[in-house]
Design an enzyme around this catalytic site. Structure first.
Site, PDB file in Angstrom:
ATOM      1  N   SER A  55       0.821  -1.206   0.000  1.00  0.00           N
ATOM      2  CA  SER A  55       0.000   0.000   0.000  1.00  0.00           C
ATOM      3  C   SER A  55       0.854   1.254   0.000  1.00  0.00           C
ATOM      4  O   SER A  55       2.018   1.262   0.407  1.00  0.00           O
ATOM      5  CB  SER A  55      -0.926   0.000   1.211  1.00  0.00           C
ATOM      6  OG  SER A  55      -1.711  -1.163   1.225  1.00  0.00           O
TER       7      SER A  55
HETATM    8  N1  SAH Z   1      -1.064  -4.194   3.762  1.00  0.00           N
HETATM    9  C1  SAH Z   1      -0.566  -4.876   2.595  1.00  0.00           C
HETATM   10  C2  SAH Z   1      -1.573  -4.727   1.487  1.00  0.00           C
HETATM   11  C3  SAH Z   1      -1.400  -5.689   0.374  1.00  0.00           C
HETATM   12  S1  SAH Z   1      -2.619  -5.508  -0.920  1.00  0.00           S
HETATM   13  C4  SAH Z   1       0.765  -4.276   2.197  1.00  0.00           C
HETATM   14  O1  SAH Z   1       0.925  -3.073   2.374  1.00  0.00           O
HETATM   15  O2  SAH Z   1       1.620  -4.994   1.696  1.00  0.00           O
HETATM   16  C5  SAH Z   1      -3.981  -6.402  -0.269  1.00  0.00           C
HETATM   17  C6  SAH Z   1      -3.783  -7.873  -0.012  1.00  0.00           C
HETATM   18  O3  SAH Z   1      -5.061  -8.442   0.283  1.00  0.00           O
HETATM   19  C7  SAH Z   1      -3.235  -8.672  -1.187  1.00  0.00           C
HETATM   20  O4  SAH Z   1      -2.046  -9.301  -0.774  1.00  0.00           O
HETATM   21  C8  SAH Z   1      -4.330  -9.705  -1.489  1.00  0.00           C
HETATM   22  O5  SAH Z   1      -3.836 -10.961  -1.881  1.00  0.00           O
HETATM   23  C9  SAH Z   1      -5.054  -9.783  -0.157  1.00  0.00           C
HETATM   24  N2  SAH Z   1      -6.450 -10.262  -0.199  1.00  0.00           N
HETATM   25  C10 SAH Z   1      -7.402 -10.005  -1.132  1.00  0.00           C
HETATM   26  N3  SAH Z   1      -8.557 -10.599  -0.780  1.00  0.00           N
HETATM   27  C11 SAH Z   1      -8.336 -11.259   0.394  1.00  0.00           C
HETATM   28  C12 SAH Z   1      -9.131 -12.066   1.260  1.00  0.00           C
HETATM   29  N4  SAH Z   1     -10.423 -12.325   0.997  1.00  0.00           N
HETATM   30  N5  SAH Z   1      -8.563 -12.567   2.381  1.00  0.00           N
HETATM   31  C13 SAH Z   1      -7.264 -12.324   2.672  1.00  0.00           C
HETATM   32  N6  SAH Z   1      -6.454 -11.566   1.899  1.00  0.00           N
HETATM   33  C14 SAH Z   1      -6.978 -11.042   0.769  1.00  0.00           C
END
Ligand code: SAH
Length: 206
Positions: A55
């Site tokens: 993010s």
């Molecule tokens: N806070 C993280 C955000 C990553 S983007 C960072 O800064 O690195 C959001 C993440 O949510 C992705 O890795 C995606 O695979 C995950 N995601 C999407 N749907 C999901 C679900 N239903 N349960 C768990 N993770 C999920």
């Protein structure tokens, strides 16, 4: 990165001293794939592979300020990705707190887990799966934060929030509102919306 943190403070995105401290301690560069080293201070989402992104610092700052994590909190972190926000949460709740970090892509769950080893936190449990249903076995939570965009507010997450607890989740299709849900008693919540965000989609299993 120090400059970016100063800028986020000046612009009013970072306010709480504990959150600012955590931003200094937990370094975004420790959570980037090797080929992006040196790009940690770009105030934009960066690719993690698998179609996902770490993010944007501004967004993480804004979400954490809405979430108000406190010492000793038990927090559900849905979509742990790189593990950067997970580590910030672990720092903010302290040793007596606990973070349950759920990620649906196995390789990313592992990536986040590996990145966090640099910090020796003993208060994080990583789980693989669909976090949109929450984790009933570990509920209720003081705080729940979702890092991927949902079409609606999952009732399971509201149900797993303690009275007095806070849920922060992006809601919408192309552009999202960040929605803050404050649970004021067992039946009632107060909802506040902050427009203008863009997240990867929350993928749910039906
Ligand atoms: N806070 C993280 C955000 C990553 S983007 C960072 O800064 O690195 C959001 C993440 O949510 C992705 O890795 C995606 O695979 C995950 N995601 C999407 N749907 C999901 C679900 N239903 N349960 C768990 N993770 C999920």
């Amino acid at each position: 990165m120090e400059e970016l943190i100063q800028q986020l403070i000046k612009q009013g995105y970072l306010k709480t001293p504990e959150i600012i401290d955590a931003f200094y301690k937990v370094k975004r560069r420790d959570f980037l794939p090797a080929h992006l080293m040196g790009e940690e201070s770009i105030n934009a989402p960066l690719p993690l592979g698998h179609g996902q992104t770490i993010s944007q610092p501004l967004t993480v700052a804004f979400m954490l300020e809405l979430l108000e994590p406190k010492q000793n909190n038990k927090i559900l972190d849905v979509g742990s990705g790189s593990g950067w926000q997970t580590a910030l949460l672990a720092e903010l709740v302290g040793e007596q707190g606990k973070i349950f970090a759920v990620e649906r892509i196995p390789a990313l769950k592992k990536f986040g887990e590996e990145n966090i080893k640099k910090y020796h936190f003993a208060n994080i449990q990583f789980l693989e799966g669909d976090g949109s249903k929450g984790l009933p076995q570990f509920a209720p939570f003081d705080r729940i934060v979702v890092a991927a965009a949902s079409n609606d507010i999952p009732q399971a997450l509201v149900d797993q929030l303690k009275v007095g607890g806070r849920l922060v989740i992006p809601v919408g299709k192309n552009r999202q509102d960040l929605v803050l849900i404050k649970k004021i008693n067992k039946q009632e919540v107060i909802e506040t919306r902050y427009p203008g965000f863009a997240f990867v989609p929350l993928i749910t299993e039906s």
